[in-house]
Design an enzyme around this catalytic site. Structure first.
Site, mmCIF file in Angstrom:
data_model
loop_
_atom_site.group_PDB
_atom_site.id
_atom_site.type_symbol
_atom_site.label_atom_id
_atom_site.label_comp_id
_atom_site.label_asym_id
_atom_site.label_seq_id
_atom_site.Cartn_x
_atom_site.Cartn_y
_atom_site.Cartn_z
ATOM 1 N N HIS A 56 0.829 -1.207 0.000
ATOM 2 C CA HIS A 56 0.000 0.000 0.000
ATOM 3 C C HIS A 56 0.860 1.252 0.000
ATOM 4 O O HIS A 56 1.906 1.313 0.654
ATOM 5 C CB HIS A 56 -0.934 0.019 1.218
ATOM 6 C CG HIS A 56 -2.137 0.892 1.025
ATOM 7 N ND1 HIS A 56 -2.074 2.266 1.110
ATOM 8 C CD2 HIS A 56 -3.416 0.594 0.716
ATOM 9 C CE1 HIS A 56 -3.275 2.767 0.877
ATOM 10 N NE2 HIS A 56 -4.115 1.776 0.641
ATOM 11 N N HIS A 57 0.391 2.273 -0.748
ATOM 12 C CA HIS A 57 1.153 3.517 -0.898
ATOM 13 C C HIS A 57 1.274 4.274 0.426
ATOM 14 O O HIS A 57 2.154 5.129 0.577
ATOM 15 C CB HIS A 57 0.482 4.401 -1.947
ATOM 16 C CG HIS A 57 1.437 5.260 -2.719
ATOM 17 N ND1 HIS A 57 2.663 5.652 -2.228
ATOM 18 C CD2 HIS A 57 1.346 5.812 -3.959
ATOM 19 C CE1 HIS A 57 3.273 6.405 -3.128
ATOM 20 N NE2 HIS A 57 2.506 6.520 -4.175
ATOM 21 N N CYS A 58 0.416 3.996 1.404
ATOM 22 C CA CYS A 58 0.537 4.673 2.695
ATOM 23 C C CYS A 58 1.739 4.162 3.475
ATOM 24 O O CYS A 58 2.149 4.766 4.469
ATOM 25 C CB CYS A 58 -0.733 4.507 3.529
ATOM 26 S SG CYS A 58 -0.986 2.858 4.226
#
Length: 459
Positions: A128-130
């Site tokens: 995930h980009h987070c």
């Protein structure tokens, strides 16, 4: 920024980055891959943590250890159908990349893929980009891979999850964070102001970001190819193309500019081909792209988080002359390097620390869903290792990147370099861009066109 990437996720916008890594065979056993990842878990603690959100977003989401972490859920096993060529691998990857990660579990997946032709196998990775940006993702890859073929794996260590905080503890900490963080950042403003050589520098930053500098204003008012924008659905088409670093350097040496300038010029040709095939190419048209810029300092390469800003570049698709396209892009990039637009964007990114987390959540979602014609695509270039890497003694041959699409941008292009190869992973909305292969082929022919110009004798 990490929280923003988490907040914008929905059923049509899975916000993970990814890659397909192709290795020389034979494929390892599923058990060996499991043992490999278990042995590296201590180096990537986020891989055993999940995100907990607070009621009404009174505070930012927090990372907590997953009491039910199970490696078998995250490391999976599959195979491509015969004949196991690039098309079968791309189709499989496109389907897997379109599927959202389970937000109640640690936000990553690895797929061991067998059945590739020529005695090869692959790893499909989703994170995930987070959790990571492009540069952090490269560092993570090098943690999980080895620079030598014969590296002994460390023995997995016993892991005990830390006690998860209670809901009341999270709410209290969230309220404290919502109050204290803006105060802390407000207190830092005088120091930031003193770091500028003059008040005009702050004005320059604001002008660069808002587009009032002459070059930036022109970029924002140029006629963009709005047909590339539109609603996106839950499905994806993902294709790739590639170029040799040596040929890119040959073009750069003959024509001037930087490697990035040459790459953006080839991408411009790809979009020109796409619009021309659609019958939508008109004079004066541009494709406006957001180009992420790493703000990560040299001593920050071990941090798994997001340290990115961005600049806007107009790709001059209506220009017939490849050298003119290259010159236009080089002029813009030189202007952006001097205008401090990237620095200004980073200041605005940090301004998110002033917003209450509830407003941050609402603002992130709203910004990504609001119909816009300003940007048509994202092109993100991450330099990778120039030395061979290995996984379980097998040499890594190729890496193809995946970058998510969101808002009304139906196409994104991830660019990655490994050894002497540059690969382009092109992600597109399944229904909105059925002709994405035209773009991929056009990027490749863009390099061929520039190579022909570079080889032509000077007049």
């Amino acid at each position: 920024m990490d929280a923003s990437f988490y907040f914008v996720e929905d059923e049509n916008v899975p916000m993970h980055v990814g890659s397909v890594l192709v290795f020389e065979g034979p494929a390892p056993s599923y058990g060996d891959v499991i043992r490999l990842f278990l042995s590296k878990m201590d180096s990537v603690p986020r891989y055993r943590q999940r995100v907990r959100s607070l009621p009404l977003h009174v505070g930012r989401p927090v990372w907590v250890d997953d009491d039910h972490f199970q490696i078998l859920y995250h490391v999976r096993h599959t195979a491509v159908p015969s004949p196991g060529g690039d098309d079968q691998l791309r189709n499989l990857a496109g389907r897997l990349f379109a599927q959202r990660l389970d937000l109640t579990k640690p936000l990553w997946e690895i797929w061991l893929v067998e059945g590739l032709e020529n005695n090869r196998w692959a790893i499909i990775s989703k994170v995930h980009h987070c959790l990571i940006d492009g540069v952090a993702g490269t560092d993570l890859m090098q943690l999980l891979l080895d620079a030598r073929k014969d590296v002994a794996l460390p023995e997995p260590t016993e892991w005990t999850p830390q006690r998860s905080p209670s809901q009341l503890d999270l709410v209290v900490d969230g309220v404290r964070d919502a109050v204290w963080t803006p105060v802390k950042h407000l207190a830092a403003i005088p120091a930031f102001a003193r770091s500028l050589r003059s008040g005009s520098e702050l004005l320059d930053i604001g002008r660069a970001v808002l587009g009032s500098l002459p070059g930036t204003a022109k970029r924002l008012t140029s006629s963009a190819a709005g047909s590339l924008n539109g609603p996106i659905g839950p499905h994806r088409r993902w294709v790739w193309t590639k170029a040799d670093l040596a040929e890119v350097k040959r073009i750069r040496k003959a024509t001037g500019g930087t490697v990035n300038d040459v790459i953006l010029t080839a991408i411009t040709h790809g979009f020109r081909e796409l619009l021309a095939k659609r019958g939508e190419l008109v004079d004066g048209q541009v494709v406006r792209t957001m180009v992420p810029v790493s703000m990560r300092a040299e001593n920050e390469h071990d941090r798994l988080d997001n340290r990115v800003s961005a600049v806007l570049v107009n790709l001059p698709v209506s220009s017939l002359d490849p050298l003119d396209r290259l010159s236009t892009i080089r002029e813009q990039m030189d202007d952006l390097k001097g205008s401090r637009q990237a620095a200004g964007a980073d200041v605005l990114t940090k301004a998110g620390n002033f917003a209450a987390p509830t407003l941050l959540a609402l603002g992130s979602r709203t910004a990504m869903r609001f119909p816009q014609q300003l940007l048509q695509t994202v092109t993100t270039n991450v330099p990778g290792p120039r030395v061979p890497l290995y996984m379980l003694g097998r040499r890594l041959q190729n890496i193809y990147p995946y970058v998510p699409i969101a808002s009304t941008m139906r196409i994104s292009i991830g660019i990655f370099s490994y050894l002497d190869e540059i690969t382009f992973g092109i992600n597109a909305d399944f229904d909105g861009v059925p002709d994405v292969q035209v773009l991929a082929d056009g990027i490749r022919s863009g390099f061929d066109e520039l190579l022909a110009v570079a080889a032509a004798p000077a007049e």
